[in-house]
Design a protein around this motif. Structure first.
Motif, PDB file in Angstrom:
ATOM      1  N   GLY A 204      21.761  84.419  28.251  1.00 51.62           N
ATOM      2  CA  GLY A 204      22.609  84.223  27.087  1.00 51.62           C
ATOM      3  C   GLY A 204      21.836  83.660  25.914  1.00 51.62           C
ATOM      4  N   PHE A 247      25.932  89.778  24.582  1.00 53.44           N
ATOM      5  CA  PHE A 247      26.043  88.328  24.715  1.00 53.44           C
ATOM      6  C   PHE A 247      27.462  87.917  25.111  1.00 53.44           C
ATOM      7  N   ARG A 250      28.037  88.723  28.683  1.00 46.43           N
ATOM      8  CA  ARG A 250      27.312  87.771  29.512  1.00 46.43           C
ATOM      9  C   ARG A 250      28.053  86.438  29.600  1.00 46.43           C
ATOM     10  N   GLU A 251      28.524  85.936  28.463  1.00 43.58           N
ATOM     11  CA  GLU A 251      29.198  84.633  28.460  1.00 43.58           C
ATOM     12  C   GLU A 251      30.519  84.674  29.198  1.00 43.58           C
TER      13      GLU A 251
END
Length: 487
Positions: A204, A247, A250-251
Motif C-alpha cells: 500500500g 491502492f 489493496r487497502e
C-alpha cells in the motif's frame, strides 16, 4: 511514566510545531522570488528552472499521506524530528549547490523532509487540544501559518535575495531548523504509535506514494508544458488512476491497511478535503498570477511585491489568531466556511478586473484584503471539519490527507491557471495587443477561472458539509491520544 501536556506547556509546544510548519511553507514562495537569481548564477534554461520547484513538489506531495500514517503507526514526534533533520540537511545542501543537478537533487530531498515534518503537525495539535474551543483556537494559529506563510515568504525572499544572495534563502533554514529541533526534543513529550500489528502494508505504501508522485509530476510537467490533451499527459494520468484504484483495492483487503478507508466515511472529512483542493487551486490565482501582474505589468521589484501582500498577511493573522476560534464556536464551522469561501471568490473576481495601468490602492489592495478576510476565516473552519472525524488512531492520517489535498490542489491550480493565462496572452498578442495588455488579459482570464473554482468549492460545502457543523462545537466522541514516555 505518563506525561500529558497541559496548560501553558501545550501552547509553547504549539509554537514549536508552527515554527516547523512556517519554515516549510516559507520555503516554497521564498524560492519562487529567487528563481531569476538562481537561473542567472547556475545557467538554468527556462524549462529546466521549473525543476527547482517541481523536484520539491513531487517529493512533498507524494509523501505527505505516507508520512502522516507513519506518524500514527510509529511516533508523530519521531517523524516530526526526523523530518526536521532531513529538511535542515537538505537546506544546507541547497545553499551550497554549485550546479543545476546538485540543487535539484537537494530540493527533492528537501521535499522529503518537508513532507515528514508537516504531515503530522495537525494530528499532534488535535490530540494536544481535545477541548473544542481550545482546539479551534490552536487550529486557527496553525491555519494562519499555513495560509499566510506564503505571502510572508514573498517578503522574506525579496529581502534575502536583494540584501544578500539566493543561497541565503536556504541557509536561513539551518539555524531556524536546529533551534526548532532542540525545542521540540525538550517540549514535545514522547508518544507511542499504534505499531504495525499484523505487519507493515508495504504494498500500500508503494502504491500510494507512486500514485501521488506520478500525479504531481503529470500536473507540473506534461500537463503544464504540453497541454491536458497531449498523449503523454493522458498516458501518465491513466497510469495514476490505475495506481490509485490498485491502492484502494489493496487497502480494502489488507489486514493492517496503511490508510484505513473508514476515514472517508465522514461526509465532513471527505467534503473538507475536496473543498481544500478546489479552494487552494483557485487561490493560486492571487498568489501566483498576482505576483506576476505586479512585477511584469506594474514593474514592482521582488521586495516591493512582498510588501504589497503584507496587508493581506496582517488581515489573515488577525482573523486566524484572534477571531477564528470565536467565530467557529459561535456560528459553527460550516457557516464560517461558507462566508469565507464567498469572500475568497469575490476577491478573485474583483482582482480579475485589474487594468493595464492599474494602481495598487484602487485595483490591487481591495481584492487582496477580501481574500485575506476570506482565508483568515475559512481555513481554520475547514481544518476543524477535516479533522472532525479523526479518531486517536487516525489523527496523523487525517492531517497528512488534509495537507496532501492542499498540495495536489496547488499543483493542479498552478498548471491549469498558468496554462490558461499563457494561452490567452498568446492569443491577444497575435491579435495585435501590446505586451502589457496581452499579459493582463491572460491574468484576468485565469483569475476568473480561479474564482469559479472557489465558487464550486462553495457549492460542495453547501451540499456536502452537514448542517450539524453549523452548531458550536461539542466534545469529541473519541478520547484524545495520551502521550506517554519521558521527555
Amino acid at each position: 511514566m505518563s506525561s500529558v501536556l497541559t496548560g501553558r506547556s501545550r501552547w509553547v509546544a504549539l509554537v514549536v510545531l508552527c515554527t516547523g510548519m512556517l519554515m516549510i511553507v516559507l520555503d516554497v514562495t521564498v524560492v519562487n522570488v529567487a528563481l531569476p537569481a538562481i537561473q542567472h548564477d547556475l545557467g538554468f534554461t527556462p524549462s529546466s528552472l521549473a525543476w527547482v520547484v517541481n523536484a520539491y513538489l513531487i517529493a512533498f506531495g507524494g509523501l505527505l499521506l505516507l508520512a502522516g500514517r507513519l506518524g500514527d503507526l510509529v511516533s508523530r514526534r519521531g517523524v516530526f524530528l526526523a523530518g526536521l533533520a532531513v529538511f535542515v540537511a537538505a537546506s544546507l545542501a541547497c545553499g551550497l549547490a554549485g550546479s543545476q543537478e546538485a540543487l535539484i537533487a537537494a530540493r527533492f530531498v528537501q521535499g522529503v523532509g518537508g513532507a515528514m515534518t508537516s504531515a503530522v503537525i495537525l494530528g499532534m495539535i488535535v490530540t494536544m487540544f481535545p477541548e473544542p474551543r481550545e482546539q479551534a483556537r490552536a487550529i486557527g494559529v496553525f491555519s494562519f501559518v499555513a495560509s499566510a506563510g506564503g505571502s510572508i515568504g514573498l517578503l522574506a525572499g525579496g529581502m534575502l535575495t536583494q540584501g544578500l544572495n539566493w543561497h541565503w534563502i536556504f541557509f536561513i533554514n539551518v539555524p531556524i531548523g536546529l533551534v526548532t529541533a532542540v525545542a521540540a526534543i525538550r517540549l514535545l513529550p514522547r508518544d507511542r504509535g499504534l505499531g504495525f500489528g499484523d505487519g507493515a502494508d508495504a504494498t500500500g505504501a508503494v502504491l500510494i506514494t507512486a500514485a501521488l508522485m506520478l500525479c504531481v509530476y503529470t500536473i507540473v510537467k506534461p500537463a503544464a508544458e504540453l497541454g491536458w490533451g497531449a498523449p503523454q499527459t493522458l498516458g501518465l494520468g491513466g497510469a495514476t488512476i490505475v495506481l490509485l484504484v490498485a491502492f484502494v483495492i489493496r487497502e480494502a483487503k489488507a489486514r493492517n491497511p496503511l490508510v484505513p478507508l473508514r476515514i472517508f466515511r465522514s461526509a465532513d472529512v471527505s467534503g473538507a478535503n475536496a473543498i481544500q483542493a478546489l479552494t487552494v487551486a483557485g487561490m493560486f490565482g492571487m498568489f501566483f498570477l498576482g505576483v506576476l501582474y505586479l512585477q511584469q505589468v506594474l514593474g514592482y521589484d521582488s521586495l516591493t511585491t512582498g510588501l504589497a501582500f503584507l496587508p493581506t498577511t496582517v488581515v489573515m493573522g488577525t482573523l486566524s489568531l484572534r477571531y477564528a476560534e470565536r467565530l467557529v464556536h459561535r456560528f459553527g464551522a460550516r457557516r464560517v466556511l461558507l462566508v469565507g469561501l464567498a469572500l475568497i471568490a469575490g476577491g478573485l473576481a474583483l482582482f480579475a478586473r485589474v487594468p493595464v495601468d492599474g494602481g495598487y490602492v484602487l485595483d490591487v489592495l481591495p481584492a487582496t484584503l477580501l481574500l485575506g478576510i476570506g482565508v483568515g476565516g475559512s481555513m481554520p473552519a475547514l481544518a476543524v471539519l477535516a479533522m472532525s472525524g479523526a479518531t486517536e488512531q487516525d489523527a496523523g492520517l487525517a492531517s497528512g490527507l488534509f495537507n496532501t489535498t492542499a498540495q495536489v490542489g496547488a499543483a493542479l491550480g498552478l498548471a491549469v491557471l498558468a496554462t490558461l493565462s499563457a494561452s490567452r496572452s498568446e492569443d491577444l498578442a497575435g491579435q495585435g495587443a501590446g505586451a502589457a495588455a496581452a499579459l493582463t488579459g491572460g491574468y484576468r482570464l485565469a483569475l476568473l477561472v480561479g474564482a469559479a473554482l472557489v465558487a464550486v468549492a462553495f457549492v460542495v460545502a453547501l451540499a456536502v458539509i452537514r448542517r450539524s457543523a453549523e452548531r458550536p462545537s461539542v466534545e469529541p466522541a473519541e478520547p484524545a491520544l495520551v502521550l506517554t514516555g519521558e521527555r
